[in-house]
Design an enzyme around this catalytic site. Structure first.
Site, PDB file in Angstrom:
ATOM      1  N   GLY A 165       6.858  -8.776  -0.714  1.00 11.83           N
ATOM      2  CA  GLY A 165       6.577  -9.506   0.431  1.00 11.83           C
ATOM      3  C   GLY A 165       7.937 -10.274   0.893  1.00 11.83           C
ATOM      4  N   LEU A 186       9.222 -10.206   3.812  1.00 11.53           N
ATOM      5  CA  LEU A 186       9.535  -8.923   4.443  1.00 11.53           C
ATOM      6  C   LEU A 186      10.834  -9.431   5.417  1.00 11.53           C
ATOM      7  CD1 LEU A 186       6.209  -7.393   5.517  1.00 11.53           C
ATOM      8  CD2 LEU A 186       7.428  -7.259   3.427  1.00 11.53           C
ATOM      9  N   HIS A 192      12.722  -3.894   4.660  1.00 13.20           N
ATOM     10  CA  HIS A 192      11.183  -3.577   4.558  1.00 13.20           C
ATOM     11  C   HIS A 192      10.815  -2.773   5.759  1.00 13.20           C
ATOM     12  CE1 HIS A 192      11.429  -6.963   1.666  1.00 13.20           C
ATOM     13  NE2 HIS A 192      10.900  -5.896   0.785  1.00 13.20           N
ATOM     14  N   SER A 234      15.151 -10.173  -0.271  1.00 13.72           N
ATOM     15  CA  SER A 234      14.148 -11.384  -0.152  1.00 13.72           C
ATOM     16  C   SER A 234      15.146 -12.280  -0.803  1.00 13.72           C
ATOM     17  CB  SER A 234      12.900 -11.128  -0.766  1.00 13.72           C
ATOM     18  OG  SER A 234      12.219 -10.010  -0.067  1.00 13.72           O
TER      19      SER A 234
HETATM   20  P1  AMP Z   1      10.931  -5.585  -2.806  1.00 14.99           P
HETATM   21  O1  AMP Z   1      10.040  -6.333  -1.849  1.00 14.99           O
HETATM   22  O2  AMP Z   1      12.317  -6.215  -2.918  1.00 14.99           O
HETATM   23  O3  AMP Z   1      10.497  -5.164  -4.016  1.00 14.99           O
HETATM   24  O4  AMP Z   1      11.060  -4.294  -2.179  1.00 14.99           O
HETATM   25  C1  AMP Z   1      10.392  -3.221  -1.429  1.00 14.99           C
HETATM   26  C2  AMP Z   1      11.003  -2.077  -1.011  1.00 14.99           C
HETATM   27  O5  AMP Z   1      11.719  -2.303  -0.033  1.00 14.99           O
HETATM   28  C3  AMP Z   1      11.685  -1.373  -2.099  1.00 14.99           C
HETATM   29  O6  AMP Z   1      11.399   0.119  -1.994  1.00 14.99           O
HETATM   30  C4  AMP Z   1      13.102  -1.574  -1.794  1.00 14.99           C
HETATM   31  O7  AMP Z   1      14.106  -0.576  -2.328  1.00 14.99           O
HETATM   32  C5  AMP Z   1      13.090  -1.773  -0.403  1.00 14.99           C
HETATM   33  N1  AMP Z   1      14.149  -2.463   0.334  1.00 14.99           N
HETATM   34  C6  AMP Z   1      14.616  -3.791  -0.212  1.00 14.99           C
HETATM   35  N2  AMP Z   1      15.595  -4.190   0.394  1.00 14.99           N
HETATM   36  C7  AMP Z   1      16.125  -3.209   1.124  1.00 14.99           C
HETATM   37  C8  AMP Z   1      17.079  -2.964   2.168  1.00 14.99           C
HETATM   38  N3  AMP Z   1      17.951  -3.845   2.294  1.00 14.99           N
HETATM   39  N4  AMP Z   1      17.148  -1.615   2.816  1.00 14.99           N
HETATM   40  C9  AMP Z   1      16.197  -0.750   2.658  1.00 14.99           C
HETATM   41  N5  AMP Z   1      15.126  -0.793   1.507  1.00 14.99           N
HETATM   42  C10 AMP Z   1      15.223  -2.057   1.038  1.00 14.99           C
END
Ligand code: AMP
Length: 289
Positions: free
Chosen positions: A39, A41, A45, A194
């Site tokens: 979350g 987002l 995301h 996040s």
């Molecule tokens: P998180 O909510 O931080 O656990 O991330 C969820 C998904 O989004 C994971 O697969 C992360 O690698 C991806 N993600 C997080 N930040 C980025 C970003 N800046 N660019 C691309 N994907 C991201």
């Protein structure tokens, strides 16, 4: 932001059995895509969601701050939770289902079984966050079992996590394609996260140093430097020497096993973790000789 698919109504589902019911009628006929998130987002995301939207008939975004993967209670309690804003983003991007379970839905009893990720989980971030990747792999496997997607979307930003998820998929013969999505960055290179919302103005200024350091490693390697310690030293020179900034690690690893390389003989991933104030940031870039 323009609405991606205004004809889709986004359903919020908090429990496993109605989610299963919603998806069971689609199985075999439709491609189901899962975007697992915690979350809060952001545009990173959104890139995962948009990629899934292009490739799948039904897009499920999970929003779950997984207690199992937090090694520090303080990090868990201050992790941002913005479900209403997340729902708005998901509606705008044409997501079919947001699965947002409470911790008690995912872990009605403390789990006896978990995924042992071996050496892959002990290196880099795993060295500083004991049990983190066991928690990640366990919740991802649970989400895979609950949603049973055909495809699942992960960011290159969390390269060690991506490597572990891919490996879990092949080791356990999971019938799910793992799709990798490139990192989305701010104009100065800071990878969206996040946790960035915790940064104060001056901390935000310092935060871009991690990407600059990784880019310097990339530049050194592209220019023909092959000595790992020379490259690391040049990269570390980009990190400001102030009280608020502390480099946790900066390493060159082989992109498959995520093990440090003794010298540059092929593509490597420059990976790093930087503390800026009370916020821990990670990033990585692929470097080709
Ligand atoms: P998180 O909510 O931080 O656990 O991330 C969820 C998904 O989004 C994971 O697969 C992360 O690698 C991806 N993600 C997080 N930040 C980025 C970003 N800046 N660019 C691309 N994907 C991201």
């Amino acid at each position: 932001v323009a609405r991606f698919n205004p004809t889709v109504t986004t359903e919020k589902i908090e429990h496993i059995s109605p989610l299963r019911e919603r998806l069971d009628s689609l199985r075999g006929k439709s491609v189901i895509g899962l975007v697992p998130t915690m979350g809060a987002l952001h545009a990173g995301h959104v890139k995962l969601i948009d990629t899934a939207r292009q490739e799948c008939d039904c897009v499920v975004v999970s929003v779950f701050v997984n207690p199992l993967q937090f090694d520090r209670q303080e990090d868990l309690s201050r992790y941002p939770r913005t479900l209403e804003a997340d729902m708005t983003i998901c509606r705008d991007r044409g997501v079919d289902v947001v699965f947002a379970p409470a911790a008690a839905e995912m872990y009605p009893t403390p789990p006896a079984c978990s995924v042992d990720v071996g050496r892959l989980g002990d290196q880099l971030c795993g060295k500083y966050r004991p049990g983190h990747f066991r928690g990640v792999a366990t919740v991802v496997l649970k989400l895979f079992q609950i949603v049973q997607p055909n495809r699942a979307y992960f960011g290159e930003k969390d390269a060690q996590q991506l490597t572990i998820v891919k490996r879990m998929g092949s080791d356990f013969n999971l019938p799910i394609s793992i799709v990798e999505v490139a990192t989305v960055r701010e104009a100065d290179g800071l990878a969206l996260s996040s946790r960035n919302r915790h940064l104060s103005g001056p901390e935000r200024q310092s935060a871009a140093a991690l990407y600059r350091a990784l880019r310097e490693a990339q530049r050194q390697i592209a220019n023909g430097e092959r000595d790992v310690s020379t490259i690391i030293t040049a990269a570390m020179a980009e990190i400001p020497r102030t009280d608020t900034v502390r480099l946790e690690y900066l390493e060159l690893v082989d992109p498959g096993e995520m093990e440090p390389v003794p010298s540059i003989r092929g593509p490597v991933r420059a990976v790093g973790a930087l503390w800026v104030g009370a916020t821990r940031l990670i990033d990585n870039v692929l470097c080709a000789p």
